[in-house]
Design an enzyme around this catalytic site. Structure first.
Site, PDB file in Angstrom:
ATOM      1  N   GLU A  75      -2.213   5.104  -4.429  1.00 32.36           N
ATOM      2  CA  GLU A  75      -1.542   5.352  -3.389  1.00 32.36           C
ATOM      3  C   GLU A  75      -1.271   7.041  -2.932  1.00 32.36           C
ATOM      4  O   GLU A  75      -1.792   7.335  -1.952  1.00 32.36           O
ATOM      5  CB  GLU A  75      -0.286   4.803  -3.369  1.00 32.36           C
ATOM      6  CG  GLU A  75       0.024   3.322  -3.224  1.00 32.36           C
ATOM      7  CD  GLU A  75      -0.251   2.621  -1.885  1.00 32.36           C
ATOM      8  OE1 GLU A  75      -0.389   3.308  -1.139  1.00 32.36           O
ATOM      9  OE2 GLU A  75      -0.008   1.436  -1.650  1.00 32.36           O
ATOM     10  N   HIS A 110      -3.466   5.601  -0.295  1.00 27.85           N
ATOM     11  CA  HIS A 110      -2.872   4.919   0.661  1.00 27.85           C
ATOM     12  C   HIS A 110      -3.363   4.807   2.099  1.00 27.85           C
ATOM     13  O   HIS A 110      -4.173   5.577   2.585  1.00 27.85           O
ATOM     14  CB  HIS A 110      -1.647   5.840   1.063  1.00 27.85           C
ATOM     15  CG  HIS A 110      -0.495   5.439   1.768  1.00 27.85           C
ATOM     16  ND1 HIS A 110       0.350   4.425   1.599  1.00 27.85           N
ATOM     17  CD2 HIS A 110       0.058   5.581   3.081  1.00 27.85           C
ATOM     18  CE1 HIS A 110       1.426   3.897   2.355  1.00 27.85           C
ATOM     19  NE2 HIS A 110       1.177   4.868   3.282  1.00 27.85           N
ATOM     20  N   SER A 164       2.909   0.482   5.153  1.00 23.53           N
ATOM     21  CA  SER A 164       3.781   1.690   5.027  1.00 23.53           C
ATOM     22  C   SER A 164       5.143   1.362   5.805  1.00 23.53           C
ATOM     23  O   SER A 164       5.782   0.701   5.586  1.00 23.53           O
ATOM     24  CB  SER A 164       2.744   2.985   5.434  1.00 23.53           C
ATOM     25  OG  SER A 164       3.492   4.046   5.161  1.00 23.53           O
TER      26      SER A 164
END
Length: 528
Positions: free
Chosen positions: A335, A438, A216
Protein backbone atom coordinates in the site's frame (compact mmCIF):
# COMPACT_ATOMS: atom_id res chain seq x y z
CA UNK A 1 0.52 17.23 1.77
CA UNK A 2 1.23 15.96 -1.74
CA UNK A 3 1.03 12.43 -0.35
CA UNK A 4 -2.53 12.99 0.76
CA UNK A 5 -3.60 14.70 -2.42
CA UNK A 6 -2.49 11.69 -4.44
CA UNK A 7 -4.26 9.20 -2.18
CA UNK A 8 -6.20 7.73 -5.07
CA UNK A 9 -6.23 9.83 -8.18
CA UNK A 10 -2.51 9.58 -8.95
CA UNK A 11 -3.31 6.61 -11.17
CA UNK A 12 -6.43 8.05 -12.75
CA UNK A 13 -7.29 10.40 -15.53
CA UNK A 14 -10.53 12.15 -16.37
CA UNK A 15 -13.10 10.48 -18.59
CA UNK A 16 -12.81 13.60 -20.74
CA UNK A 17 -9.97 11.76 -22.57
CA UNK A 18 -11.89 11.29 -25.79
CA UNK A 19 -9.20 9.17 -27.44
CA UNK A 20 -9.95 6.16 -25.23
CA UNK A 21 -13.58 6.55 -24.31
CA UNK A 22 -16.14 4.94 -26.63
CA UNK A 23 -18.82 7.45 -25.71
CA UNK A 24 -17.45 9.88 -28.25
CA UNK A 25 -18.64 7.55 -31.00
CA UNK A 26 -21.98 6.82 -29.36
CA UNK A 27 -25.15 8.38 -30.68
CA UNK A 28 -27.70 9.87 -28.31
CA UNK A 29 -31.17 8.59 -29.09
CA UNK A 30 -34.63 9.73 -28.00
CA UNK A 31 -35.18 6.33 -26.35
CA UNK A 32 -33.83 4.66 -24.26
CA UNK A 33 -31.50 7.61 -23.65
CA UNK A 34 -34.22 9.50 -21.73
CA UNK A 35 -35.16 8.50 -18.19
CA UNK A 36 -37.68 10.20 -15.91
CA UNK A 37 -36.42 10.92 -12.37
CA UNK A 38 -38.33 12.48 -9.49
CA UNK A 39 -36.75 15.83 -10.37
CA UNK A 40 -37.32 15.65 -14.11
CA UNK A 41 -36.23 13.86 -17.26
CA UNK A 42 -32.56 13.30 -18.12
CA UNK A 43 -30.98 12.43 -21.45
CA UNK A 44 -27.87 10.26 -21.33
CA UNK A 45 -25.83 8.41 -23.93
CA UNK A 46 -26.45 4.98 -25.42
CA UNK A 47 -23.18 3.17 -26.08
CA UNK A 48 -22.48 -0.44 -27.10
CA UNK A 49 -23.62 -2.63 -24.21
CA UNK A 50 -24.56 0.11 -21.77
CA UNK A 51 -26.12 3.49 -21.13
CA UNK A 52 -24.57 6.27 -19.04
CA UNK A 53 -26.16 9.34 -17.46
CA UNK A 54 -23.76 11.97 -16.12
CA UNK A 55 -24.09 14.91 -13.76
CA UNK A 56 -27.55 14.18 -12.38
CA UNK A 57 -28.19 16.44 -9.36
CA UNK A 58 -29.18 14.66 -6.15
CA UNK A 59 -28.98 17.77 -3.97
CA UNK A 60 -29.37 21.53 -4.24
CA UNK A 61 -26.26 23.69 -4.47
CA UNK A 62 -24.92 23.99 -0.88
CA UNK A 63 -24.09 27.69 -1.21
CA UNK A 64 -24.81 30.83 0.80
CA UNK A 65 -26.80 29.98 3.90
CA UNK A 66 -26.65 26.29 2.89
CA UNK A 67 -22.87 26.16 3.22
CA UNK A 68 -22.06 23.71 6.02
CA UNK A 69 -25.63 22.50 6.20
CA UNK A 70 -27.06 19.06 5.37
CA UNK A 71 -27.94 18.84 1.67
CA UNK A 72 -31.38 19.85 0.52
CA UNK A 73 -33.29 18.14 -2.33
CA UNK A 74 -32.35 19.29 -5.82
CA UNK A 75 -34.95 21.63 -7.32
CA UNK A 76 -36.97 20.04 -10.14
CA UNK A 77 -36.42 21.12 -13.73
CA UNK A 78 -38.56 21.48 -16.82
CA UNK A 79 -37.96 19.65 -20.05
CA UNK A 80 -35.15 17.12 -20.55
CA UNK A 81 -31.87 17.77 -18.75
CA UNK A 82 -28.62 17.05 -20.58
CA UNK A 83 -26.82 14.17 -18.82
CA UNK A 84 -24.16 13.50 -21.43
CA UNK A 85 -21.18 15.07 -19.65
CA UNK A 86 -19.91 15.05 -16.05
CA UNK A 87 -21.16 17.60 -13.57
CA UNK A 88 -18.97 19.95 -11.56
CA UNK A 89 -16.43 18.39 -9.26
CA UNK A 90 -16.49 19.63 -5.68
CA UNK A 91 -14.09 22.36 -4.55
CA UNK A 92 -10.60 20.92 -3.99
CA UNK A 93 -6.93 21.75 -4.35
CA UNK A 94 -6.55 21.47 -8.11
CA UNK A 95 -2.82 22.23 -8.04
CA UNK A 96 -2.17 18.62 -6.99
CA UNK A 97 -5.15 16.97 -8.66
CA UNK A 98 -4.38 14.73 -11.66
CA UNK A 99 -7.93 15.29 -12.89
CA UNK A 100 -7.10 19.00 -13.26
CA UNK A 101 -8.64 20.80 -16.15
CA UNK A 102 -12.19 19.83 -15.22
CA UNK A 103 -14.13 22.63 -13.56
CA UNK A 104 -14.87 22.65 -9.84
CA UNK A 105 -17.55 24.46 -7.90
CA UNK A 106 -19.85 24.33 -4.91
CA UNK A 107 -22.83 23.21 -7.00
CA UNK A 108 -21.33 19.73 -7.15
CA UNK A 109 -23.89 17.39 -5.58
CA UNK A 110 -24.32 15.21 -8.64
CA UNK A 111 -23.89 11.57 -9.62
CA UNK A 112 -23.44 9.34 -12.66
CA UNK A 113 -25.42 6.21 -13.51
CA UNK A 114 -24.13 3.33 -15.64
CA UNK A 115 -26.67 0.73 -16.65
CA UNK A 116 -26.17 -2.42 -18.79
CA UNK A 117 -28.20 -3.51 -21.78
CA UNK A 118 -31.34 -5.30 -20.67
CA UNK A 119 -31.77 -3.33 -17.47
CA UNK A 120 -35.25 -1.85 -17.20
CA UNK A 121 -37.89 -1.21 -14.55
CA UNK A 122 -39.36 -4.60 -15.41
CA UNK A 123 -35.94 -6.33 -15.38
CA UNK A 124 -33.98 -4.50 -12.66
CA UNK A 125 -30.31 -5.21 -11.96
CA UNK A 126 -28.47 -5.06 -8.61
CA UNK A 127 -26.76 -1.74 -7.90
CA UNK A 128 -23.27 -0.74 -6.74
CA UNK A 129 -22.90 2.80 -5.40
CA UNK A 130 -19.25 3.86 -5.65
CA UNK A 131 -17.82 6.44 -3.22
CA UNK A 132 -14.56 7.85 -4.56
CA UNK A 133 -11.35 8.19 -2.56
CA UNK A 134 -8.84 11.00 -2.34
CA UNK A 135 -8.25 11.50 1.37
CA UNK A 136 -11.51 13.50 1.67
CA UNK A 137 -9.42 16.22 0.02
CA UNK A 138 -9.78 15.61 -3.71
CA UNK A 139 -11.14 13.25 -6.35
CA UNK A 140 -14.39 13.02 -8.26
CA UNK A 141 -16.97 10.60 -9.59
CA UNK A 142 -16.11 11.24 -13.25
CA UNK A 143 -12.73 9.46 -12.91
CA UNK A 144 -14.40 6.05 -12.57
CA UNK A 145 -15.48 4.75 -15.98
CA UNK A 146 -17.67 1.81 -14.90
CA UNK A 147 -18.49 0.28 -18.28
CA UNK A 148 -16.69 -3.03 -17.49
CA UNK A 149 -18.77 -3.56 -14.35
CA UNK A 150 -21.91 -2.64 -16.29
CA UNK A 151 -21.27 -4.70 -19.42
CA UNK A 152 -19.29 -7.68 -18.11
CA UNK A 153 -20.74 -7.65 -14.61
CA UNK A 154 -24.34 -6.89 -15.65
CA UNK A 155 -24.93 -4.51 -12.74
CA UNK A 156 -25.96 -0.87 -12.43
CA UNK A 157 -23.18 1.39 -11.09
CA UNK A 158 -23.67 4.82 -9.53
CA UNK A 159 -20.63 7.07 -8.90
CA UNK A 160 -21.09 9.98 -6.51
CA UNK A 161 -19.58 13.42 -5.91
CA UNK A 162 -19.67 14.75 -2.35
CA UNK A 163 -18.30 17.83 -0.57
CA UNK A 164 -14.59 17.60 0.24
CA UNK A 165 -12.04 19.25 2.51
CA UNK A 166 -13.15 22.35 4.38
CA UNK A 167 -16.58 22.56 2.77
CA UNK A 168 -17.26 18.89 3.48
CA UNK A 169 -15.85 18.39 6.95
CA UNK A 170 -15.20 21.63 8.86
CA UNK A 171 -16.53 20.89 12.36
CA UNK A 172 -16.87 24.36 13.89
CA UNK A 173 -19.64 24.44 16.51
CA UNK A 174 -20.88 27.84 15.30
CA UNK A 175 -21.92 26.28 11.99
CA UNK A 176 -24.34 23.85 13.61
CA UNK A 177 -26.38 25.37 16.44
CA UNK A 178 -28.09 22.00 16.95
CA UNK A 179 -24.72 20.45 17.80
CA UNK A 180 -24.44 18.10 14.82
CA UNK A 181 -21.04 19.38 13.72
CA UNK A 182 -19.08 18.42 10.62
CA UNK A 183 -19.76 15.43 8.36
CA UNK A 184 -21.40 17.41 5.57
CA UNK A 185 -19.70 15.25 2.95
CA UNK A 186 -21.01 12.15 4.72
CA UNK A 187 -24.49 13.68 4.71
CA UNK A 188 -24.12 14.20 0.95
CA UNK A 189 -23.39 10.51 0.49
CA UNK A 190 -26.51 9.64 2.49
CA UNK A 191 -28.56 11.98 0.30
CA UNK A 192 -27.17 10.23 -2.78
CA UNK A 193 -28.17 6.85 -1.34
CA UNK A 194 -31.70 8.14 -0.74
CA UNK A 195 -31.76 9.38 -4.35
CA UNK A 196 -30.77 5.87 -5.46
CA UNK A 197 -33.54 4.38 -3.33
CA UNK A 198 -36.12 6.70 -4.87
CA UNK A 199 -34.97 6.84 -8.51
CA UNK A 200 -32.79 3.93 -9.54
CA UNK A 201 -35.72 1.73 -10.60
CA UNK A 202 -36.34 4.02 -13.59
CA UNK A 203 -32.77 3.33 -14.75
CA UNK A 204 -33.24 -0.43 -14.47
CA UNK A 205 -31.69 -0.77 -11.02
CA UNK A 206 -33.09 -2.80 -8.13
CA UNK A 207 -33.52 -0.44 -5.17
CA UNK A 208 -33.72 -3.42 -2.80
CA UNK A 209 -30.29 -4.73 -3.87
CA UNK A 210 -27.86 -1.87 -3.27
CA UNK A 211 -24.21 -2.41 -2.32
CA UNK A 212 -22.11 0.53 -1.18
CA UNK A 213 -18.45 0.41 -2.18
CA UNK A 214 -15.38 2.59 -2.02
CA UNK A 215 -11.60 2.74 -1.95
CA UNK A 216 -9.35 4.62 0.50
CA UNK A 217 -11.44 7.55 1.80
CA UNK A 218 -14.37 5.94 0.00
CA UNK A 219 -13.84 2.76 2.03
CA UNK A 220 -13.56 4.84 5.21
CA UNK A 221 -16.93 6.33 4.27
CA UNK A 222 -18.36 2.83 3.89
CA UNK A 223 -17.07 2.02 7.39
CA UNK A 224 -18.94 5.08 8.65
CA UNK A 225 -22.17 4.13 6.89
CA UNK A 226 -22.10 0.78 8.69
CA UNK A 227 -22.63 2.64 11.98
CA UNK A 228 -24.32 5.92 10.94
CA UNK A 229 -28.00 5.91 12.02
CA UNK A 230 -29.28 7.74 8.91
CA UNK A 231 -27.58 5.22 6.63
CA UNK A 232 -29.50 2.27 8.02
CA UNK A 233 -31.67 0.51 5.45
CA UNK A 234 -30.11 2.24 2.44
CA UNK A 235 -27.91 -0.71 1.40
CA UNK A 236 -27.72 -4.46 1.89
CA UNK A 237 -23.98 -5.16 1.43
CA UNK A 238 -20.66 -3.31 1.54
CA UNK A 239 -17.25 -3.34 -0.18
CA UNK A 240 -14.20 -1.71 1.45
CA UNK A 241 -10.95 -1.42 -0.52
CA UNK A 242 -7.80 -0.15 1.25
CA UNK A 243 -9.67 1.88 3.85
CA UNK A 244 -7.70 3.04 6.93
CA UNK A 245 -10.93 3.18 8.91
CA UNK A 246 -9.06 3.81 12.17
CA UNK A 247 -8.12 7.31 10.92
CA UNK A 248 -11.30 8.96 12.22
CA UNK A 249 -11.33 12.13 14.32
CA UNK A 250 -13.28 12.39 17.56
CA UNK A 251 -15.56 15.33 18.23
CA UNK A 252 -13.16 17.19 20.52
CA UNK A 253 -10.33 17.04 17.99
CA UNK A 254 -12.49 18.06 15.05
CA UNK A 255 -14.00 20.93 16.97
CA UNK A 256 -10.63 22.26 18.22
CA UNK A 257 -8.91 22.05 14.83
CA UNK A 258 -11.90 23.72 13.18
CA UNK A 259 -11.96 26.51 15.73
CA UNK A 260 -8.28 27.17 15.11
CA UNK A 261 -8.95 27.05 11.37
CA UNK A 262 -11.61 29.76 11.64
CA UNK A 263 -9.28 31.94 13.70
CA UNK A 264 -6.53 31.62 11.10
CA UNK A 265 -9.07 32.55 8.40
CA UNK A 266 -9.83 35.77 10.29
CA UNK A 267 -13.21 34.68 11.68
CA UNK A 268 -12.67 35.51 15.36
CA UNK A 269 -15.85 37.29 16.53
CA UNK A 270 -17.83 34.58 18.42
CA UNK A 271 -21.13 36.19 17.42
CA UNK A 272 -20.26 36.27 13.73
CA UNK A 273 -18.07 33.23 13.08
CA UNK A 274 -20.66 31.36 11.01
CA UNK A 275 -21.49 34.38 8.86
CA UNK A 276 -17.79 35.14 8.42
CA UNK A 277 -16.98 31.60 7.27
CA UNK A 278 -19.94 31.49 4.89
CA UNK A 279 -18.79 34.74 3.30
CA UNK A 280 -15.27 33.50 2.56
CA UNK A 281 -14.40 32.93 -1.12
CA UNK A 282 -13.79 29.33 -2.14
CA UNK A 283 -10.17 30.10 -2.94
CA UNK A 284 -9.43 30.64 0.74
CA UNK A 285 -11.10 27.33 1.70
CA UNK A 286 -9.01 24.96 -0.39
CA UNK A 287 -6.63 24.31 2.51
CA UNK A 288 -8.50 21.78 4.64
CA UNK A 289 -8.54 21.31 8.42
CA UNK A 290 -6.46 18.22 9.21
CA UNK A 291 -7.65 16.12 12.12
CA UNK A 292 -5.94 12.78 12.50
CA UNK A 293 -2.64 11.08 11.71
CA UNK A 294 -2.18 9.06 8.53
CA UNK A 295 1.36 7.75 8.28
CA UNK A 296 3.58 10.84 8.32
CA UNK A 297 0.73 13.20 7.43
CA UNK A 298 -2.81 14.00 8.53
CA UNK A 299 -6.30 13.63 7.11
CA UNK A 300 -9.49 15.58 7.28
CA UNK A 301 -12.79 13.70 7.15
CA UNK A 302 -15.78 12.56 9.21
CA UNK A 303 -15.96 13.32 12.93
CA UNK A 304 -17.21 10.71 15.40
CA UNK A 305 -19.20 11.38 18.58
CA UNK A 306 -21.69 13.46 16.60
CA UNK A 307 -25.38 12.97 15.84
CA UNK A 308 -24.65 11.82 12.29
CA UNK A 309 -21.77 9.55 13.35
CA UNK A 310 -22.19 8.71 17.05
CA UNK A 311 -19.77 5.79 17.14
CA UNK A 312 -16.21 5.29 15.99
CA UNK A 313 -16.54 2.54 13.36
CA UNK A 314 -13.52 0.53 14.53
CA UNK A 315 -14.89 0.50 18.08
CA UNK A 316 -18.34 -0.51 16.85
CA UNK A 317 -16.88 -3.28 14.70
CA UNK A 318 -14.78 -4.63 17.57
CA UNK A 319 -17.84 -4.73 19.85
CA UNK A 320 -20.18 -6.29 17.24
CA UNK A 321 -22.38 -3.18 17.04
CA UNK A 322 -22.84 -3.22 13.28
CA UNK A 323 -25.63 -4.53 11.04
CA UNK A 324 -25.52 -8.14 9.90
CA UNK A 325 -24.76 -7.90 6.20
CA UNK A 326 -22.25 -9.29 3.67
CA UNK A 327 -18.94 -7.44 3.45
CA UNK A 328 -16.05 -7.73 0.99
CA UNK A 329 -12.92 -6.14 2.47
CA UNK A 330 -9.24 -6.04 1.57
CA UNK A 331 -6.01 -4.18 1.03
CA UNK A 332 -3.06 -4.14 -1.37
CA UNK A 333 0.22 -5.91 -0.70
CA UNK A 334 2.43 -2.80 -0.89
CA UNK A 335 0.00 0.00 0.00
CA UNK A 336 2.43 2.70 1.11
CA UNK A 337 5.17 2.17 -1.49
CA UNK A 338 3.58 4.68 -3.85
CA UNK A 339 3.57 7.40 -1.20
CA UNK A 340 7.21 6.72 -0.36
CA UNK A 341 8.08 6.89 -4.06
CA UNK A 342 6.25 10.19 -4.45
CA UNK A 343 8.13 11.61 -1.48
CA UNK A 344 11.42 10.44 -2.99
CA UNK A 345 10.64 12.01 -6.36
CA UNK A 346 9.47 15.26 -4.77
CA UNK A 347 12.60 15.77 -2.68
CA UNK A 348 15.11 13.82 -4.75
CA UNK A 349 15.78 11.52 -1.79
CA UNK A 350 14.23 10.04 1.29
CA UNK A 351 15.35 11.25 4.73
CA UNK A 352 17.54 8.85 6.70
CA UNK A 353 15.62 5.81 7.93
CA UNK A 354 15.68 6.79 11.64
CA UNK A 355 14.24 10.19 10.71
CA UNK A 356 11.50 8.65 8.58
CA UNK A 357 10.47 6.27 11.33
CA UNK A 358 10.65 8.92 14.06
CA UNK A 359 8.43 11.33 12.11
CA UNK A 360 5.80 8.67 11.53
CA UNK A 361 5.83 6.63 14.72
CA UNK A 362 7.06 9.06 17.37
CA UNK A 363 7.81 7.39 20.72
CA UNK A 364 7.39 3.95 19.17
CA UNK A 365 10.03 4.59 16.50
CA UNK A 366 12.79 2.55 18.12
CA UNK A 367 10.61 -0.54 18.43
CA UNK A 368 9.38 -0.15 14.83
CA UNK A 369 12.90 0.29 13.47
CA UNK A 370 14.01 -2.83 15.31
CA UNK A 371 11.08 -4.81 13.97
CA UNK A 372 11.60 -3.53 10.40
CA UNK A 373 15.41 -3.49 10.09
CA UNK A 374 16.92 -2.20 6.88
CA UNK A 375 18.90 -5.38 6.25
CA UNK A 376 15.64 -7.34 5.95
CA UNK A 377 14.78 -5.13 2.95
CA UNK A 378 18.15 -5.20 1.21
CA UNK A 379 19.18 -1.91 2.79
CA UNK A 380 16.35 -0.04 1.01
CA UNK A 381 14.93 2.73 3.17
CA UNK A 382 11.95 3.02 0.83
CA UNK A 383 11.00 -0.65 1.08
CA UNK A 384 11.49 -0.88 4.85
CA UNK A 385 9.57 2.32 5.52
CA UNK A 386 6.79 1.34 3.12
CA UNK A 387 6.43 -2.06 4.76
CA UNK A 388 6.10 -0.56 8.24
CA UNK A 389 3.41 1.96 7.21
CA UNK A 390 1.61 -0.51 4.96
CA UNK A 391 1.28 -2.94 7.84
CA UNK A 392 0.33 -0.42 10.53
CA UNK A 393 -2.04 1.82 8.58
CA UNK A 394 -3.62 -0.53 6.03
CA UNK A 395 -3.03 -4.27 6.37
CA UNK A 396 -3.53 -4.83 10.09
CA UNK A 397 -6.55 -2.50 10.40
CA UNK A 398 -8.07 -4.41 7.44
CA UNK A 399 -7.38 -7.63 9.34
CA UNK A 400 -9.12 -6.24 12.43
CA UNK A 401 -12.10 -5.14 10.34
CA UNK A 402 -12.45 -8.55 8.70
CA UNK A 403 -12.07 -10.38 12.02
CA UNK A 404 -14.56 -8.11 13.78
CA UNK A 405 -17.20 -8.15 11.06
CA UNK A 406 -16.97 -11.94 10.78
CA UNK A 407 -18.78 -12.11 14.13
CA UNK A 408 -21.85 -10.34 12.76
CA UNK A 409 -22.13 -11.38 9.11
CA UNK A 410 -20.46 -13.08 6.14
CA UNK A 411 -17.06 -11.56 5.28
CA UNK A 412 -14.95 -12.15 2.18
CA UNK A 413 -11.38 -10.88 2.52
CA UNK A 414 -8.72 -10.32 -0.14
CA UNK A 415 -5.27 -8.94 -0.79
CA UNK A 416 -4.40 -7.48 -4.18
CA UNK A 417 -0.96 -8.86 -5.02
CA UNK A 418 -0.12 -8.04 -8.63
CA UNK A 419 3.30 -6.55 -7.93
CA UNK A 420 3.71 -5.69 -11.61
CA UNK A 421 0.50 -3.62 -11.67
CA UNK A 422 0.84 -0.60 -13.99
CA UNK A 423 1.76 2.55 -12.07
CA UNK A 424 2.23 6.10 -13.38
CA UNK A 425 5.46 6.31 -15.36
CA UNK A 426 7.20 8.88 -13.12
CA UNK A 427 7.12 6.44 -10.20
CA UNK A 428 9.46 4.12 -12.10
CA UNK A 429 12.27 6.59 -11.37
CA UNK A 430 12.18 5.72 -7.68
CA UNK A 431 15.02 3.43 -6.57
CA UNK A 432 12.56 0.82 -5.30
CA UNK A 433 9.48 -0.78 -6.88
CA UNK A 434 6.01 0.37 -5.86
CA UNK A 435 4.61 -3.13 -6.40
CA UNK A 436 0.94 -3.66 -5.55
CA UNK A 437 0.58 -0.19 -4.11
CA UNK A 438 -2.34 1.93 -2.99
CA UNK A 439 -5.07 2.44 -5.60
CA UNK A 440 -3.45 0.30 -8.31
CA UNK A 441 -6.25 -2.28 -8.13
CA UNK A 442 -8.68 0.36 -9.38
CA UNK A 443 -7.45 -0.06 -12.95
CA UNK A 444 -8.61 -3.68 -12.81
CA UNK A 445 -12.21 -2.66 -12.00
CA UNK A 446 -12.61 0.70 -13.74
CA UNK A 447 -11.28 2.06 -17.02
CA UNK A 448 -9.41 4.89 -15.29
CA UNK A 449 -6.42 5.02 -17.63
CA UNK A 450 -3.43 7.08 -16.52
CA UNK A 451 -0.72 4.41 -16.91
CA UNK A 452 0.48 1.82 -19.40
CA UNK A 453 -2.23 -0.67 -20.47
CA UNK A 454 -2.84 -3.96 -18.73
CA UNK A 455 -1.00 -6.86 -20.33
CA UNK A 456 -2.92 -10.05 -21.24
CA UNK A 457 -2.36 -11.69 -17.85
CA UNK A 458 -3.46 -8.54 -16.04
CA UNK A 459 -6.45 -8.23 -18.36
CA UNK A 460 -7.44 -11.75 -17.29
CA UNK A 461 -7.07 -10.77 -13.61
CA UNK A 462 -9.18 -7.70 -14.32
CA UNK A 463 -11.92 -9.88 -15.80
CA UNK A 464 -11.78 -12.12 -12.74
CA UNK A 465 -12.03 -9.18 -10.34
CA UNK A 466 -14.93 -7.66 -12.26
CA UNK A 467 -16.67 -11.05 -12.06
CA UNK A 468 -16.02 -11.42 -8.32
CA UNK A 469 -17.09 -7.86 -7.46
CA UNK A 470 -20.24 -7.90 -9.59
CA UNK A 471 -21.26 -11.34 -8.30
CA UNK A 472 -20.90 -10.05 -4.76
CA UNK A 473 -23.15 -7.11 -5.67
CA UNK A 474 -25.71 -9.52 -7.11
CA UNK A 475 -25.76 -12.16 -4.38
CA UNK A 476 -23.70 -11.05 -1.38
CA UNK A 477 -21.08 -13.70 -2.11
CA UNK A 478 -18.23 -13.73 -4.67
CA UNK A 479 -18.91 -17.28 -5.83
CA UNK A 480 -18.26 -17.36 -9.58
CA UNK A 481 -18.52 -20.52 -11.65
CA UNK A 482 -15.20 -21.32 -13.26
CA UNK A 483 -13.09 -19.17 -10.93
CA UNK A 484 -11.25 -20.24 -7.76
CA UNK A 485 -13.61 -20.61 -4.80
CA UNK A 486 -13.49 -17.65 -2.42
CA UNK A 487 -14.09 -18.93 1.14
CA UNK A 488 -15.95 -16.96 3.76
CA UNK A 489 -13.46 -15.39 6.16
CA UNK A 490 -13.68 -16.85 9.65
CA UNK A 491 -16.21 -19.51 8.73
CA UNK A 492 -15.72 -23.08 9.93
CA UNK A 493 -12.46 -24.33 8.50
CA UNK A 494 -11.71 -20.95 6.87
CA UNK A 495 -10.22 -18.97 9.75
CA UNK A 496 -8.08 -16.18 8.35
CA UNK A 497 -8.44 -17.29 4.74
CA UNK A 498 -8.11 -14.59 2.08
CA UNK A 499 -8.19 -14.50 -1.67
CA UNK A 500 -4.82 -13.38 -3.03
CA UNK A 501 -5.65 -11.60 -6.28
CA UNK A 502 -2.71 -12.01 -8.65
CA UNK A 503 -1.86 -12.82 -12.23
CA UNK A 504 -1.66 -16.48 -13.14
CA UNK A 505 -4.14 -18.03 -10.75
CA UNK A 506 -5.50 -16.29 -7.67
CA UNK A 507 -4.95 -18.40 -4.58
CA UNK A 508 -6.14 -18.66 -0.99
CA UNK A 509 -3.68 -17.55 1.70
CA UNK A 510 -3.73 -17.99 5.48
CA UNK A 511 -0.55 -16.14 6.49
CA UNK A 512 -1.74 -12.53 6.04
CA UNK A 513 -1.66 -11.58 9.73
CA UNK A 514 1.80 -13.05 10.31
CA UNK A 515 3.22 -11.71 7.05
CA UNK A 516 2.12 -8.16 7.89
CA UNK A 517 3.33 -8.38 11.51
CA UNK A 518 -0.16 -7.82 12.93
CA UNK A 519 0.61 -9.34 16.38
CA UNK A 520 3.38 -6.73 16.69
CA UNK A 521 1.06 -3.88 15.74
CA UNK A 522 -1.63 -5.12 18.10
CA UNK A 523 0.81 -4.33 20.90
CA UNK A 524 1.70 -0.94 19.41
CA UNK A 525 -1.70 0.74 19.42
CA UNK A 526 -0.15 4.17 19.55
CA UNK A 527 1.97 3.56 16.46
CA UNK A 528 0.49 5.00 13.29
Amino acid sequence: MVLLLTLVTVVACSRSNTESHPRTAAVAEPEPAVVQTAGGAVRGVVAPGYRVFDGIPYGAAPVGAQRWQPPQPAPPWQGVRDATKPGLRCIQDTTNDPDYGRPTGEDCLNLNVWTPDGASPSHPKPVMVWIHGGGFLNGSADIYDARWLATQGDIVVVTVNYRLGTLGFLAHPALSPDGDIGNYGLADQQAALRWVRDNITEFGGDATKVTIAGESAGAMSVCDHLVAPESAGLFRAAIMQSGPCEAQADRATGQQVSTDYATTAGCTDPAAVAACLRALPTETLQRAPLYVGFGPDKLTGPVTGTDRLPADPMTAIASNRVPRLPVLVGSNGDEFAMFAAIQYLKDGRLPPYPELIAKTFGPDAAAVAEHYPLDRYGGSEGLAYSAAVTDSVFACPADRIASGLAHTGPVYAYEFNDRTAPAPDPLRAAPFPVGASHSLELRYLFDVGGARPLDPAQRMLSDQMVAYWSQFVKTGTPEVTGLPDWPQFGADGAAGKRMSLQTGESTITTDFSARHQCPFWAGMKGAR
